[in-house]
Design a protein around this motif. Structure first.
Motif, PDB file in Angstrom:
ATOM      1  N   ASP A  35      45.256  17.557  48.018  1.00 11.18           N
ATOM      2  CA  ASP A  35      44.435  17.245  49.188  1.00 11.18           C
ATOM      3  C   ASP A  35      44.387  15.732  49.373  1.00 11.18           C
ATOM      4  OD1 ASP A  35      42.505  16.842  51.114  1.00 11.18           O
ATOM      5  OD2 ASP A  35      41.053  18.244  50.254  1.00 11.18           O
ATOM      6  N   LEU A  36      45.070  15.217  50.387  1.00 10.07           N
ATOM      7  CA  LEU A  36      45.118  13.780  50.619  1.00 10.07           C
ATOM      8  C   LEU A  36      43.790  13.245  51.138  1.00 10.07           C
ATOM      9  CD1 LEU A  36      48.685  13.432  52.179  1.00 10.07           C
ATOM     10  CD2 LEU A  36      47.945  12.814  49.867  1.00 10.07           C
ATOM     11  N   GLY A  37      42.960  14.109  51.685  1.00  6.74           N
ATOM     12  CA  GLY A  37      41.628  13.682  52.106  1.00  6.74           C
ATOM     13  C   GLY A  37      40.770  13.248  50.939  1.00  6.74           C
ATOM     14  N   ARG A  38      41.130  13.710  49.750  1.00  2.00           N
ATOM     15  CA  ARG A  38      40.423  13.304  48.533  1.00  2.00           C
ATOM     16  C   ARG A  38      41.225  12.300  47.710  1.00  2.00           C
ATOM     17  NH1 ARG A  38      38.057  19.059  46.122  1.00  2.00           N
ATOM     18  NH2 ARG A  38      36.782  19.633  47.949  1.00  2.00           N
ATOM     19  N   ALA A  39      42.534  12.467  47.685  1.00  3.62           N
ATOM     20  CA  ALA A  39      43.373  11.658  46.801  1.00  3.62           C
ATOM     21  C   ALA A  39      43.563  10.228  47.298  1.00  3.62           C
ATOM     22  CB  ALA A  39      44.724  12.331  46.617  1.00  3.62           C
ATOM     23  N   LEU A  40      43.567  10.030  48.620  1.00  2.93           N
ATOM     24  CA  LEU A  40      43.745   8.692  49.163  1.00  2.93           C
ATOM     25  C   LEU A  40      42.396   7.999  49.325  1.00  2.93           C
ATOM     26  CD1 LEU A  40      46.471   9.386  51.878  1.00  2.93           C
ATOM     27  CD2 LEU A  40      46.786   8.300  49.649  1.00  2.93           C
ATOM     28  N   ALA A  41      42.371   6.714  49.034  1.00  3.44           N
ATOM     29  CA  ALA A  41      41.112   5.969  49.022  1.00  3.44           C
ATOM     30  C   ALA A  41      40.442   5.949  50.383  1.00  3.44           C
ATOM     31  CB  ALA A  41      41.358   4.541  48.535  1.00  3.44           C
ATOM     32  N   TRP A  42      41.210   5.989  51.461  1.00  2.00           N
ATOM     33  CA  TRP A  42      40.632   5.872  52.797  1.00  2.00           C
ATOM     34  C   TRP A  42      40.336   7.227  53.439  1.00  2.00           C
ATOM     35  CZ3 TRP A  42      44.245   7.459  56.599  1.00  2.00           C
ATOM     36  CH2 TRP A  42      45.577   7.547  56.140  1.00  2.00           C
ATOM     37  N   LYS A  43      40.533   8.318  52.701  1.00  2.81           N
ATOM     38  CA  LYS A  43      40.078   9.669  53.089  1.00  2.81           C
ATOM     39  C   LYS A  43      40.541  10.096  54.488  1.00  2.81           C
ATOM     40  CE  LYS A  43      37.750   9.499  49.247  1.00  2.81           C
ATOM     41  NZ  LYS A  43      38.342  10.108  48.029  1.00  2.81           N
ATOM     42  N   PRO A  44      41.835  10.238  54.702  1.00  5.49           N
ATOM     43  CA  PRO A  44      42.290  10.702  56.019  1.00  5.49           C
ATOM     44  C   PRO A  44      41.798  12.114  56.317  1.00  5.49           C
ATOM     45  CG  PRO A  44      44.070  10.821  54.419  1.00  5.49           C
ATOM     46  CD  PRO A  44      42.945  10.106  53.737  1.00  5.49           C
ATOM     47  N   ALA A  45      41.414  12.327  57.552  1.00  2.00           N
ATOM     48  CA  ALA A  45      40.886  13.639  57.945  1.00  2.00           C
ATOM     49  C   ALA A  45      41.988  14.638  58.254  1.00  2.00           C
ATOM     50  CB  ALA A  45      39.975  13.489  59.164  1.00  2.00           C
ATOM     51  N   ASP A  46      43.170  14.133  58.625  1.00  2.00           N
ATOM     52  CA  ASP A  46      44.258  15.034  58.984  1.00  2.00           C
ATOM     53  C   ASP A  46      45.592  14.323  58.815  1.00  2.00           C
ATOM     54  OD1 ASP A  46      44.429  13.331  61.222  1.00  2.00           O
ATOM     55  OD2 ASP A  46      43.220  14.670  62.459  1.00  2.00           O
ATOM     56  N   VAL A  47      46.670  15.050  59.037  1.00  2.00           N
ATOM     57  CA  VAL A  47      48.005  14.489  58.844  1.00  2.00           C
ATOM     58  C   VAL A  47      48.293  13.391  59.860  1.00  2.00           C
ATOM     59  CG1 VAL A  47      50.479  15.017  59.010  1.00  2.00           C
ATOM     60  CG2 VAL A  47      48.981  16.506  57.683  1.00  2.00           C
TER      61      VAL A  47
END
Length: 328
Positions: A35-47
């Motif tokens: 889940d990139l919304g959790r793994a990335l520091a800036w928390k992207p909401a979608d692709v």
């Protein structure tokens, strides 16, 4: 359930969800997803948010793809949605030589004096002229027509001749306006699969023949553009001009052609579109469909049909057709 086993490269992007939960942007590696919304520091909401920061995020994705000590979860049990929600959808028509020839023959009027061979020769000459003059044929699709790669497709009761059109789709990362052919691929993040369904009976206006085609009516019903499953980065696709596009209907191969048959490749299409419009992150450029559509076979889509669409390195989508009830 979908896997990445048929996709090129070490990772891909997708949009997934747990039953009852909101979709999340995922980094897909093999049979698992992060889940990139959790793994990335800036928390992207979608692709699309990931694509908007593609240049800085791509190197991070490469690193994350190789990290085992993260909160990976199995793909099994997750719903796979369309990998991105675009703001704009640009669709290329008449971009495969053999496909155009087939359509020209199929749509000939009963009183057309030309033989089949004459019709084929004339349209081939038209395509040669288009290619020489560098004039692709591009029209606009609606994002609301997009659905997931495994979702059912509702065939509208009014659609008399629903047909399939499997296509390679380029996904934009960097905004592109008036870019050259040489620079065009620098603005593409990756590739995915689109099935650009068309109701052949409403392509041309019966009441106003001089006005020509009616793309709103024939292509933009809800769910008429199954997309995905994944966005595979450009770096994993050696040559978008040499991929196999294959569609099976109920297990029988109907389309099976190389993107080599395209009149205009991805770079020329992106450059051409950008001369008029500004392409934005997450936008789609559909590159046209090869020969083998239902109108060619004399077999259109109907209730219960199952389509499997695959493109080299991009995985496989599988959709089932469901007839809309009359009066619905």
């Amino acid at each position: 359930m979908a896997t990445l086993t048929q996709s090129a490269g070490p990772f891909a992007l997708g949009t997934l969800s747990q039953p009852g939960d909101s979709p999340f942007p995922g980094l897909v590696v093999g049979e698992r997803v992060l889940d990139l919304g959790r793994a990335l520091a800036w928390k992207p909401a979608d692709v699309r948010a990931v694509l908007e920061r593609w240049e800085e995020t791509l190197p991070v994705l490469r690193v994350l793809a190789g990290e085992d000590a993260l909160e990976w979860r199995p793909l099994d049990g997750l719903r796979v949605h369309a990998p991105v929600e675009p703001r704009q959808v640009f669709q290329s028509g008449a971009n495969y030589r053999q496909h155009v020839i087939d359509l020209e023959v199929a749509h000939r009027s009963l009183d057309d004096p030309r033989t089949v061979e004459e019709a084929r020769a004339e349209i081939a000459a038209v395509m040669d002229r288009r290619a020489a003059e560098d004039l692709p044929y591009v029209f606009i699709g609606l994002p609301s027509a997009i659905t997931g790669p495994y979702d059912d497709i509702v065939l509208p009761a009014w659609a008399e001749q629903p047909d399939w059109e499997l296509e390679l789709a380029a996904v934009i990362a960097r905004p592109a306006h008036r870019v050259s052919v040489e620079k065009a691929l620098d603005h593409v993040a990756g590739y995915t699969i689109a099935n650009d369904l068309t109701d052949r009976a409403t392509v041309f206006r019966r009441d106003m023949k001089a006005i020509g085609t009616d793309w709103l009516r024939c292509k933009n019903a809800p769910g008429f553009t199954p997309l995905g499953p994944w966005i595979v980065p450009v770096e994993a696709i050696t040559d978008p001009g040499d991929l196999r596009v294959t569609l099976k209907l109920n297990g029988e191969t109907m389309q099976d052609e190389s993107t080599k048959d395209m009149l205009f490749g991805v770079a020329r299409l992106v450059s051409y579109i950008s001369q008029t419009s500004q392409l934005l992150p997450g936008d789609l450029v559909l590159t046209g469909s090869p020969a083998g559509n239902g109108i060619h076979w004399g077999r259109l889509l109907r209730d219960g049909d199952v389509m499997e669409g695959s493109i080299t390195g991009l995985g496989t989508q599988r959709t089932r057709c469901v007839a809309e009830e009359h009066g619905a």
